[in-house]
Enzyme design. Sequence first.
Site, PDB file in Angstrom:
ATOM      1  N   TYR A 221       2.607   1.442   0.799  1.00 38.58           N
ATOM      2  CA  TYR A 221       2.976   0.951   1.997  1.00 38.58           C
ATOM      3  C   TYR A 221       3.933   1.361   2.876  1.00 38.58           C
ATOM      4  CZ  TYR A 221       2.231  -3.483   4.838  1.00 38.58           C
ATOM      5  OH  TYR A 221       1.920  -4.458   5.845  1.00 38.58           O
ATOM      6  N   TRP A 222       5.153   1.071   3.146  1.00 35.78           N
ATOM      7  CA  TRP A 222       6.149   1.773   4.011  1.00 35.78           C
ATOM      8  C   TRP A 222       7.032   2.587   3.110  1.00 35.78           C
ATOM      9  CZ3 TRP A 222       5.702   2.946   9.011  1.00 35.78           C
ATOM     10  CH2 TRP A 222       4.773   2.008   9.831  1.00 35.78           C
TER      11      TRP A 222
ATOM     12  N   GLU B 234      -5.274   2.855   7.133  1.00 36.93           N
ATOM     13  CA  GLU B 234      -4.025   2.261   7.540  1.00 36.93           C
ATOM     14  C   GLU B 234      -2.863   3.247   7.101  1.00 36.93           C
ATOM     15  OE1 GLU B 234      -2.966  -1.120   5.455  1.00 36.93           O
ATOM     16  OE2 GLU B 234      -1.651  -1.884   6.891  1.00 36.93           O
TER      17      GLU B 234
ATOM     18  N   GLN C 158       7.659  -7.363  17.825  1.00 40.67           N
ATOM     19  CA  GLN C 158       7.433  -5.945  17.569  1.00 40.67           C
ATOM     20  C   GLN C 158       8.006  -5.071  18.193  1.00 40.67           C
ATOM     21  OE1 GLN C 158       3.414  -5.509  16.036  1.00 40.67           O
ATOM     22  NE2 GLN C 158       3.937  -5.512  13.987  1.00 40.67           N
TER      23      GLN C 158
ATOM     24  N   TYR D  16      -6.262  -7.808   8.351  1.00 40.32           N
ATOM     25  CA  TYR D  16      -5.524  -8.266   9.637  1.00 40.32           C
ATOM     26  C   TYR D  16      -6.394  -8.739  10.591  1.00 40.32           C
ATOM     27  CZ  TYR D  16      -2.103  -5.011   7.305  1.00 40.32           C
ATOM     28  OH  TYR D  16      -1.062  -4.350   6.434  1.00 40.32           O
TER      29      TYR D  16
ATOM     30  N   GLN E 128      -8.738   0.738  10.215  1.00 39.30           N
ATOM     31  CA  GLN E 128      -8.007   0.448  10.844  1.00 39.30           C
ATOM     32  C   GLN E 128      -7.733   0.776  12.355  1.00 39.30           C
ATOM     33  OE1 GLN E 128      -5.315  -1.504   9.126  1.00 39.30           O
ATOM     34  NE2 GLN E 128      -3.844  -1.747  10.610  1.00 39.30           N
TER      35      GLN E 128
ATOM     36  N   ASP F 134       7.371  -2.955   7.762  1.00 36.68           N
ATOM     37  CA  ASP F 134       7.762  -4.187   6.855  1.00 36.68           C
ATOM     38  C   ASP F 134       8.676  -4.392   5.746  1.00 36.68           C
ATOM     39  OD1 ASP F 134       5.872  -4.703   8.962  1.00 36.68           O
ATOM     40  OD2 ASP F 134       4.569  -5.861   7.413  1.00 36.68           O
TER      41      ASP F 134
ATOM     42  N   ASP G 259       0.135  -2.522  17.419  1.00 40.02           N
ATOM     43  CA  ASP G 259      -0.986  -2.068  17.342  1.00 40.02           C
ATOM     44  C   ASP G 259      -1.864  -2.292  18.710  1.00 40.02           C
ATOM     45  OD1 ASP G 259      -0.198  -3.383  14.593  1.00 40.02           O
ATOM     46  OD2 ASP G 259      -1.850  -2.737  13.810  1.00 40.02           O
TER      47      ASP G 259
ATOM     48  N   TRP H  88      -2.135  -7.538  16.677  1.00 42.30           N
ATOM     49  CA  TRP H  88      -0.975  -7.235  16.309  1.00 42.30           C
ATOM     50  C   TRP H  88      -0.226  -6.655  17.658  1.00 42.30           C
ATOM     51  CZ3 TRP H  88      -3.238  -9.202  12.211  1.00 42.30           C
ATOM     52  CH2 TRP H  88      -2.243  -9.612  11.387  1.00 42.30           C
TER      53      TRP H  88
ATOM     54  N   TYR I 198      -6.135 -15.647   7.140  1.00 49.95           N
ATOM     55  CA  TYR I 198      -4.689 -14.731   7.010  1.00 49.95           C
ATOM     56  C   TYR I 198      -3.597 -15.612   6.644  1.00 49.95           C
ATOM     57  CZ  TYR I 198      -0.727 -11.762   8.475  1.00 49.95           C
ATOM     58  OH  TYR I 198       0.359 -10.992   8.517  1.00 49.95           O
TER      59      TYR I 198
HETATM   60  C1  GLC Z   1       1.379  -4.247   8.908  1.00 47.82           C
HETATM   61  C2  GLC Z   1       2.433  -3.391   9.350  1.00 47.82           C
HETATM   62  C3  GLC Z   1       2.685  -3.460  11.026  1.00 47.82           C
HETATM   63  C4  GLC Z   1       1.312  -3.531  11.476  1.00 47.82           C
HETATM   64  C5  GLC Z   1       0.476  -4.768  11.038  1.00 47.82           C
HETATM   65  C6  GLC Z   1      -1.089  -4.569  11.504  1.00 47.82           C
HETATM   66  O1  GLC Z   1       1.998  -5.505   8.787  1.00 47.82           O
HETATM   67  O2  GLC Z   1       3.360  -2.995   8.603  1.00 47.82           O
HETATM   68  O3  GLC Z   1       3.454  -2.552  11.429  1.00 47.82           O
HETATM   69  O4  GLC Z   1       1.785  -4.042  12.813  1.00 47.82           O
HETATM   70  O5  GLC Z   1       0.206  -4.274   9.697  1.00 47.82           O
HETATM   71  O6  GLC Z   1      -1.563  -3.440  11.501  1.00 47.82           O
END
Ligand code: GLC
Length: 443
Positions: free
Chosen positions: A372-373, A416, A114, A36, A431, A181, A43, A40, A88
């Site tokens: 992930y989620w 993460e 977000q 990333y 992260q 996500d 974040d 964000w 990215y």
């Molecule tokens: C992923 C996560 C999101 C976060 C991003 C950057 O997309 O799902 O919540 O903001 O990563 O860390």
Amino acid sequence: MTCTRQASDEQIRQAAVKVLRLNDLGTMTTAAPNLYPHMWSWDAAFVTIGLSRVSVPRAIQELRTLLSAQWSTGMIPHIVFSDNATGYFPGPERWGTDSVAARPAGVRTSGICQPPVHAIALRHVVDRGRENGGSDQSAAEAFLEESFEQWMAWHRWLVDARDPDGTGLIEIHHGWESGFDNSPRWDAAYGRVRPGRVEPFTRRDTLHVADAAQRPDDAEYTKYLWLVQQMESVGYDDKLVPGLVDFRVRDVFFSAILAASSDGLAGLAEEIGHSTEAAELRRIASRFQNGVAATVDPVTGLARDYDVRAGEWISTRTVSGFAPLISGGEKALLEAQRDLLRGPEWMGYRGLAFALPPSTSPGSPAFKPRTYWRGPVWPFLNLLLGWASRRNGQEELCGELREASLCQLSDLAFGEYYEPFTGEPLGSLAQSWTAAAALEWLA
Ligand code: GLC
């Protein structure tokens, strides 16, 4: 449950500071080094909380950079691209936002948002500034005055564009807007999305995470891009998007964060003499607090999202079900939620490496411990739950979350997300918001 730390407080602090320093591009902190390489939105709020323990001026800079990307509608975009946009996907070209008039000139952004954690971060900055006194205090207070109208515009945009009918819940148009996500929360809604022709694409996330099974699959990704394409086709126009987008969900966790943040911003507004805005913000806070409370499933005790297109409640067992703890609310509801969170389906699930809530309950058929989620533990969320439990007067819960989090983070990997049973750090390492959470827990 007691656990043994692998590093001292001071070692954790130094390692966390180092992560934030390495990810610092000068005026923005990337969410992570490789996966990333941009800013964000939510974040950035957590990063600000962590940075305010290290340098108040640098924390202010983080929010300033985010605000420089705010659209004229009031929307704060979910990604602010750094100049190195090539690393990215989907980058600014794919988002097609360069031609959107509402986007500020000279900053490239995504076209969605977000959760609005930012006013909570602003509260931390002001508090740290006052604790330190001197130039930190004057910088923090000046920033509050200078930025207040922009935060106000952000909250008003959310209310007007995303809850025009006054349901007390925010509607999202992409799973990415939730920040969760690929959570099972969105499976049914995505299941109904039938993508049309999607421009060809090459993913980059799978280049950085060795184990592809941790990430969403290509079919899911095609749907994500289809929704972007739909919104882009009308220039992300707030009036037109709801009528054409295939994903319309009222996100209970997002709504809870709006309630908590609006309440926090109301307090700050009062401190600088904006009493009319403070009253407006308190009304927003109570509207969304009520909206969140009304979603609670009487059988499971968990808060639920609502699928607007299908006209159905979404009943999955994910950590977003604890939205009322975040929004605040009536004592009985908060106590019931606290007991559920500490109980055998969540923090007390047998065999967890650390007594921390997995993103999806291991008791749920949707649970996947490494994906992930869909199961892993996300450290930044535990910080948010800790912050909220303290505000709710649930000191004991906050203490438990803190103890377990510091144990988890003493591996100094700043993952993460973490495998709930083995405690293995997954996804991206180093992260930023994980490091930030460590700094705040230590304080
Ligand atoms: C992923 C996560 C999101 C976060 C991003 C950057 O997309 O799902 O919540 O903001 O990563 O860390």
